[in-house]
Design a protein around this motif. Structure first.
Motif, PDB file in Angstrom:
ATOM      1  N   ALA A 234       0.843  -1.191  -0.033  1.00  0.00           N
ATOM      2  CA  ALA A 234      -0.079   0.138  -0.009  1.00  0.00           C
ATOM      3  C   ALA A 234       0.719   1.307   0.088  1.00  0.00           C
ATOM      4  CB  ALA A 234      -0.828  -0.042   1.163  1.00  0.00           C
ATOM      5  N   ILE A 235       1.735   1.399   0.923  1.00  0.00           N
ATOM      6  CA  ILE A 235       2.564   2.549   0.989  1.00  0.00           C
ATOM      7  C   ILE A 235       3.566   2.542  -0.084  1.00  0.00           C
ATOM      8  CG2 ILE A 235       4.616   3.586   2.519  1.00  0.00           C
ATOM      9  CD1 ILE A 235       1.951   3.795   3.557  1.00  0.00           C
TER      10      ILE A 235
ATOM     11  N   SER B 288       1.996  13.792   1.980  1.00  0.00           N
ATOM     12  CA  SER B 288       2.930  14.256   0.871  1.00  0.00           C
ATOM     13  C   SER B 288       2.436  13.612  -0.222  1.00  0.00           C
ATOM     14  CB  SER B 288       4.480  14.176   0.952  1.00  0.00           C
ATOM     15  OG  SER B 288       4.541  12.700   0.906  1.00  0.00           O
ATOM     16  N   ARG B 289       2.590  14.149  -1.365  1.00  0.00           N
ATOM     17  CA  ARG B 289       1.919  13.631  -2.688  1.00  0.00           C
ATOM     18  C   ARG B 289       3.213  12.948  -3.465  1.00  0.00           C
ATOM     19  NH1 ARG B 289      -3.210  14.934  -3.977  1.00  0.00           N
ATOM     20  NH2 ARG B 289      -2.956  14.193  -6.111  1.00  0.00           N
ATOM     21  N   LEU B 290       4.064  12.048  -2.611  1.00  0.00           N
ATOM     22  CA  LEU B 290       5.357  11.357  -3.199  1.00  0.00           C
ATOM     23  C   LEU B 290       5.068  10.442  -4.196  1.00  0.00           C
ATOM     24  CD1 LEU B 290       8.523  10.962  -2.912  1.00  0.00           C
ATOM     25  CD2 LEU B 290       8.017   9.414  -1.169  1.00  0.00           C
ATOM     26  N   PRO B 291       5.396  10.476  -5.480  1.00  0.00           N
ATOM     27  CA  PRO B 291       4.902   9.329  -6.342  1.00  0.00           C
ATOM     28  C   PRO B 291       5.719   7.933  -5.927  1.00  0.00           C
ATOM     29  CG  PRO B 291       6.740  10.832  -7.040  1.00  0.00           C
ATOM     30  CD  PRO B 291       6.377  11.372  -5.889  1.00  0.00           C
ATOM     31  N   ALA B 292       5.436   7.573  -4.882  1.00  0.00           N
ATOM     32  CA  ALA B 292       5.994   6.377  -4.230  1.00  0.00           C
ATOM     33  C   ALA B 292       6.358   5.167  -5.224  1.00  0.00           C
ATOM     34  CB  ALA B 292       5.425   5.936  -2.981  1.00  0.00           C
ATOM     35  N   ALA B 293       5.214   4.858  -6.222  1.00  0.00           N
ATOM     36  CA  ALA B 293       5.265   3.845  -6.941  1.00  0.00           C
ATOM     37  C   ALA B 293       6.489   3.964  -8.074  1.00  0.00           C
ATOM     38  CB  ALA B 293       4.067   3.633  -7.945  1.00  0.00           C
ATOM     39  N   GLU B 294       6.574   5.327  -8.455  1.00  0.00           N
ATOM     40  CA  GLU B 294       7.887   5.441  -9.434  1.00  0.00           C
ATOM     41  C   GLU B 294       9.177   5.452  -8.718  1.00  0.00           C
ATOM     42  OE1 GLU B 294       4.985   8.379 -12.155  1.00  0.00           O
ATOM     43  OE2 GLU B 294       6.915   9.027 -11.359  1.00  0.00           O
TER      44      GLU B 294
END
Length: 544
Positions: A92-93, A248-254
């Protein structure tokens, strides 16, 4: 700073909604004609509960001795905060980023609270072990009950298997730390088999101690959460990241190498991973024939288990996320064990802490098996399943549907061996999505039928626990959310799981051609039972 303010407002709205719902429900209980006898004498309460059950043509075969905390324990364990977090927190994270927890969790919790309230009302109206199957049958007829029942069995088989895989992951971590075992599918399958067999054995030989396991398990979960939080605090203090990072809107997937997903789509998939922790709350409904004063205690258990998970789960996972932000991220293939890795870091690979978590998850699997077995038993009692005579058999001494328990263990173990043996890590997202899709559909059917029936339906008039004027808006919100999230899981998150659920559902409809006529005859016969016939059955199952 405004991100934190929005997040806090969402969480405040969750708390206000939970409190307001509880107040409305308590007012409904006080206004109802139902009078709880638990404060007078256990025998008087038992006779009242048995009378409520007999009205549906059902004899009291299961042992009725679960109190309020034990009933709460059923739903709380089947939701499985720790068991779910072991397998879903990392994906999820790492897929959706920290904001999937900061913004997404309160939204999921608000919607989950609405679903829980709607299911709680139905459990108060129909206090039987069939859950969604009986609620749908009572409001929409045999065929709708059949559909909801099969979907519920499919969902809980997936949920039970997923929970035990989480338990095996934690136990494997203990073995790996102490004995240096290398990762292998064979080891996981052996652990999965041992876990499932031990749970079946405890259900049979420890039946009389089940209420103590349910009550004690709640306190054990609380202790485990406090231990984990304490370890994380010691690990991170005073260098904890600012709470702004949680929103935060950190693009974690990328950033973690997951390609092919847009920012919005990855956030949605992360949200669906977290949604796993907002299914399973109906578990207490399947303990209605074993609970004292189920028309009040069961709905409270369904509702409050969601409230507790929403608040405690957010606090635990938010603190873990902030602790993790300053540490090196694991490779995407290891994301499913991020929760375990953080616990190991916090407690210096302490085997005792891991065993405590494993014990909590094992208890969650134990209760998921119990709920699944009651769902199978309720349908078999109406002759709607293959081998119904066997599956509906209740052993007089133990007051347990022993063959339904064995079927639950066998189906889960077979599914786990097939999926984990051949697909390994792909089994986890498949099972999580399959559980979500199946249970969302199973929940949506009785809620939709309840909306179609209207407030004047005799069963709904007989509810004790209800939200009054909020009931229909909550039901509409729940129905829309269940449909939307179920479709998103099937079409976006894991299409193989969606196809498998659809295929299983179509097979169940084909099975209706064979078993439908005897199912209808059995239901009609049960409703025509006289009190003398019911008493004749109950003489074989004395309550002690």
């Amino acid at each position: 700073m405004h991100e934190v303010l929005i997040g806090l407002l969402l969480f405040a709205a969750l708390g206000l909604a939970a409190l307001s719902g509880a107040v409305k429900a308590q007012r409904g209980i006080r206004a109802a004609t139902h009078q709880s006898m638990t404060g007078y004498a256990a025998y008087i309460q038992y006779m009242q509960d048995k009378h409520d059950l007999n009205r549906f043509g059902i004899a009291q075969q299961l042992r009725r001795r679960l109190g309020g905390l034990a009933v709460f324990g059923i739903s709380y364990h089947t939701i499985g905060l720790l068991g779910g977090a072991v397998v879903l927190y990392g994906p999820a994270i790492l897929t959706g980023g920290p904001s999937v927890l900061g913004y997404g969790w309160p939204i999921l919790a608000l919607l989950g609270l609405s679903v829980s309230a709607s299911l709680a009302e139905l459990s108060s109206a129909v206090p039987t072990a069939g859950g969604c199957y009986h609620w749908s049958s009572a409001l929409g007829g045999r065929k709708w009950g059949w559909r909801a029942g099969w979907l519920h069995i499919a969902g809980y088989t997936s949920l039970f298997t997923l929970t035990n895989i989480g338990c095996a992951i934690v136990i494997y971590s203990c073995l790996s730390n102490r004995l240096g075992y290398a990762s292998s599918a064979v080891t996981m399958i052996v652990l999965l088999a041992l876990i499932t067999v031990s749970q079946a054995a405890v259900h049979y030989w420890g039946a009389r101690a089940m209420r103590w396991l349910l009550s004690g398990g709640v306190w054990l979960h609380i202790a485990a959460v406090l231990v984990i939080a304490g370890g994380l605090m010691a690990l991170s203090w005073p260098g904890l990241y600012s709470s702004e990072m949680l929103y935060s809107r950190l693009p974690a997937a990328e950033s973690h190498g997951v390609s092919g997903l847009s920012g919005s789509l990855s956030w949605l998939i992360g949200l669906l991973w977290l949604q796993r922790l907002f299914i399973g709350q109906d578990g207490a409904g399947h303990g209605a024939e074993e609970a004292s004063d189920p028309r009040v205690r069961v709905p409270w258990a369904i509702y409050l288990s969601s409230v507790y998970t929403s608040i405690v789960g957010f606090a635990l996972l938010a603190f873990m996320t902030l602790s993790w932000m300053g540490r090196s991220a694991p490779a995407p293939g290891e994301s499913g064990s991020l929760f375990v890795m953080m616990v190991q870091a916090a407690w210096s690979n302490s085997i005792l802490v891991l065993l405590l978590i494993a014990a909590c998850i094992w208890l969650s699997g134990l209760q998921a098996m119990g709920v699944l077995s009651r769902s199978i038993f309720a349908m078999a009692r109406d002759h709607s399943l293959p081998l119904s005579r066997k599956l509906a058999y209740v052993e007089p001494g133990a007051h347990l549907p022993i063959y339904s328990l064995l079927a639950s263990a066998g189906m889960s173990l077979l599914l786990g061996v097939m999926l984990y043996g051949f697909f390994s890590q792909e089994a986890i997202p498949f099972l999580a999505a399959a559980a979500l899709i199946s249970l969302h559909a199973a929940y949506a059917i009785p809620i939709a039928l309840r909306l179609r029936a209207g407030e004047r339906h005799a069963l709904l008039q007989d509810r004790v626990w209800h939200l009054g004027s909020w009931s229909r808006p909550a039901a509409w919100l729940s129905l829309l959310w269940l449909i939307c999230a179920g479709l998103a899981a099937a079409l976006i998150w894991n299409r193989w799981a969606g196809a498998a659920v659809l295929g299983g559902f179509l097979l169940s409809q084909l099975a209706d051609l064979k078993y439908g006529s005897r199912h209808l005859a059995a239901m009609q016969g049960m409703l025509r039972r006289t009190q003398e016939e019911i008493i004749g059955i109950e003489r074989k199952f004395p309550q002690q």
